[in-house]
Structures are given as C-alpha cells and as structure tokens.
Design a protein around this motif. Structure first.
Motif, short mmCIF file in Angstrom:
data_model
loop_
_atom_site.label_atom_id
_atom_site.label_comp_id
_atom_site.label_asym_id
_atom_site.label_seq_id
_atom_site.Cartn_x
_atom_site.Cartn_y
_atom_site.Cartn_z
N VAL A 31 0.87 -1.18 0.00
CA VAL A 31 0.00 0.00 0.00
C VAL A 31 0.91 1.23 0.00
O VAL A 31 1.47 1.60 1.03
CB VAL A 31 -0.94 0.01 1.22
N ASP A 32 1.08 1.80 -1.19
CA ASP A 32 2.08 2.86 -1.29
C ASP A 32 1.55 4.27 -0.99
O ASP A 32 2.33 5.21 -0.86
CB ASP A 32 2.76 2.84 -2.67
N ARG A 33 0.24 4.38 -0.86
CA ARG A 33 -0.34 5.68 -0.56
C ARG A 33 -1.65 5.48 0.19
O ARG A 33 -2.38 4.52 -0.08
CB ARG A 33 -0.59 6.45 -1.86
N ILE A 34 -1.93 6.37 1.13
CA ILE A 34 -3.19 6.34 1.87
C ILE A 34 -3.73 7.77 1.93
O ILE A 34 -2.98 8.71 2.19
CB ILE A 34 -3.00 5.81 3.31
N THR A 35 -5.03 7.93 1.64
CA THR A 35 -5.65 9.23 1.84
C THR A 35 -6.78 9.08 2.86
O THR A 35 -7.47 8.06 2.88
CB THR A 35 -6.21 9.83 0.53
N ILE A 36 -6.91 10.08 3.71
CA ILE A 36 -7.94 10.07 4.75
C ILE A 36 -8.67 11.40 4.69
O ILE A 36 -8.09 12.46 4.88
CB ILE A 36 -7.31 9.86 6.14
N GLU A 37 -9.95 11.31 4.36
CA GLU A 37 -10.77 12.52 4.21
C GLU A 37 -12.12 12.25 4.88
O GLU A 37 -12.84 11.33 4.49
CB GLU A 37 -10.96 12.83 2.72
N GLY A 38 -12.44 13.02 5.89
CA GLY A 38 -13.65 12.74 6.65
C GLY A 38 -13.50 11.38 7.31
O GLY A 38 -12.49 11.11 7.98
N ASP A 39 -14.50 10.51 7.12
CA ASP A 39 -14.38 9.16 7.69
C ASP A 39 -13.96 8.13 6.65
O ASP A 39 -13.98 6.92 6.90
CB ASP A 39 -15.69 8.74 8.36
N VAL A 40 -13.57 8.60 5.46
CA VAL A 40 -13.21 7.69 4.37
C VAL A 40 -11.69 7.53 4.27
O VAL A 40 -10.95 8.51 4.17
CB VAL A 40 -13.76 8.21 3.02
N VAL A 41 -11.27 6.28 4.31
CA VAL A 41 -9.85 5.95 4.16
C VAL A 41 -9.68 5.19 2.84
O VAL A 41 -10.40 4.23 2.57
CB VAL A 41 -9.35 5.08 5.33
N SER A 42 -8.74 5.66 2.02
CA SER A 42 -8.47 5.01 0.73
C SER A 42 -7.06 4.44 0.74
O SER A 42 -6.10 5.13 1.07
CB SER A 42 -8.60 6.02 -0.42
N PHE A 43 -6.96 3.16 0.39
CA PHE A 43 -5.68 2.46 0.34
C PHE A 43 -5.31 2.27 -1.13
O PHE A 43 -6.07 1.65 -1.87
CB PHE A 43 -5.79 1.09 1.00
N TYR A 44 -4.15 2.77 -1.52
CA TYR A 44 -3.75 2.68 -2.92
C TYR A 44 -2.69 1.61 -3.13
O TYR A 44 -1.65 1.61 -2.48
CB TYR A 44 -3.19 4.02 -3.40
N LYS A 45 -2.98 0.68 -4.06
CA LYS A 45 -2.00 -0.31 -4.50
C LYS A 45 -1.87 -0.14 -6.01
O LYS A 45 -2.87 -0.20 -6.72
CB LYS A 45 -2.47 -1.74 -4.21
N ASP A 46 -0.66 0.10 -6.47
CA ASP A 46 -0.43 0.30 -7.91
C ASP A 46 -1.37 1.36 -8.48
O ASP A 46 -1.88 1.22 -9.60
CB ASP A 46 -0.61 -1.01 -8.69
#
Length: 215
Positions: free
Chosen positions: A105-120
C-alpha cells in the motif's frame, strides 16, 4: 483501560532507533517538532490518565509509504545515523526496517471518515468509525497506544480494522504514523514486527531523511 503485553521490540523503533537504547535519552532530548514534555511520551513513558481518545481527523491527509525509499537506498543515511548511536550496524538496521516498512500500500488518503488504500495507483475505500484505544506494554517496559477504527461500510477488500500508532497518546495532528490493518482486531495488537510507515505525500525524500534522523 487494560494493558496488553506484547513480545518483541516496541513499535517506536520505526523512527526512534532499533535496540531501544536510543529511548534512554528521551527525557532530555528535544525531537524536531516535539517539546521536552512530549519526548518522554514519544519514547513510550506515560501515565494511563494522559491517554485520551483521538479522532480520525488527527490522521487526515494524503500520505506516502516510506518503503520505496528504503528499497531505492534513499534511507541509507538514516541507517548509518542509527548505527552511530545504536547497538547494530547500518546493514542490520536496514534489514530490520525492511521487515518493518514492508507494504504494497504505497499511498493512503484520509478525508472525513473515508480511508483510501492505494495499490499500484488503484484505491480501495471504506468508511471507518472510532473503536477505542489499546495500550501495549513492550518487553523493555515502555508502552505505546494504538488508536483503532472499525469499518462501517465500503469496499469488501478494505480491512475491517485499522490501528494507528504515531507515538502520540492524546488528540494532536499526526506528522507521520505507523498503520496496522486487517480483519482481526486482537491479532493486529500482537503485530510488532511489521509497521508500514507513512509520511505526508507533500514531503520529498530529503525532507523525510532529515525528519527521521532528527528522531
């Protein structure tokens, strides 16, 4: 609040040195961006009464994994720096952090209660709600706090639980963090060898190296 005893080295080796020796200077050392009062907490010495619940907004933002910087040699000066003060060689520190930082997981964004895990470059998203905190006691006697959030809705592939560890024990915006994630809340608390670590995506490699060496 119960204290859970775990094996292995404390999570704060991720920025504070491998053998635990570095922690002994905690009380009189002024970390970059940390006050003297924080230094003791940062090293894992605090009273239960100091521990407060924290919101997900403490971790809001756009974050990058430091694992690629380990892989490409960018962090080599950090291992040399640790070897000067610690009990292991630069190569041994690098090997330890290779296990610690490892993640896809090379990047994570957290906005409000939403967490996004980025792979590739592809995100997996879910909403998370606070699920309490746990204090862990390490072999060395120092402690750490995990702030835990549970998935309320979102992509099936997103983990049921995420646990933040950033050396803080009360509400304060994180400047970096170690993140544990999975579907078993209790099992995650036992994980002390792999601690994927994230710094703001706005920081360049040189800034990250400087920040790590300051600890």
């Amino acid at each position: 609040m119960g204290t859970i005893v775990v094996e292995g080295k404390p999570y704060n080796i991720a920025v504070a040195g491998g053998s635990g020796k570095v922690h002994e200077h905690g009380e009189d050392h002024d970390h970059a961006g940390h006050s003297h009062g924080d230094a003791k907490v940062y090293a894992g010495y605090f009273e239960d009464a100091q521990v407060k619940d924290r919101p997900l907004s403490d971790y809001a933002g756009d974050w990058q994994s430091v694992y690629p910087f380990l892989q490409d040699g960018t962090l080599d000066p950090v291992w040399s720096h640790k070897a000067e003060k610690g009990s292991m060689s630069a190569e041994e520190y690098r090997a330890e952090y290779e296990v610690g930082y490892k993640t896809d997981v090379d990047r994570i964004t957290i906005e409000g209660d939403v967490v996004s895990f980025y792979k590739d470059g592809k995100p997996t998203k879910a909403s998370y709600a606070y699920d309490g905190k746990e204090t862990l006691t390490y072999k060395k006697g120092n402690r750490g706090v995990r702030f835990i959030f549970k998935k309320t809705e979102g992509d099936a592939a997103a983990p049921q639980f995420i646990q933040f560890s950033d050396h803080g024990i009360a509400p304060k915006k994180a400047d970096h963090y170690h993140l544990y994630w999975g579907n078993d809340r209790a099992a995650l608390l036992e994980e002390v060898t792999n601690w994927p670590t994230y710094y703001p995506s706005s920081m360049n490699a040189k800034q990250i190296v400087s920040e790590m060496k300051a600890h």
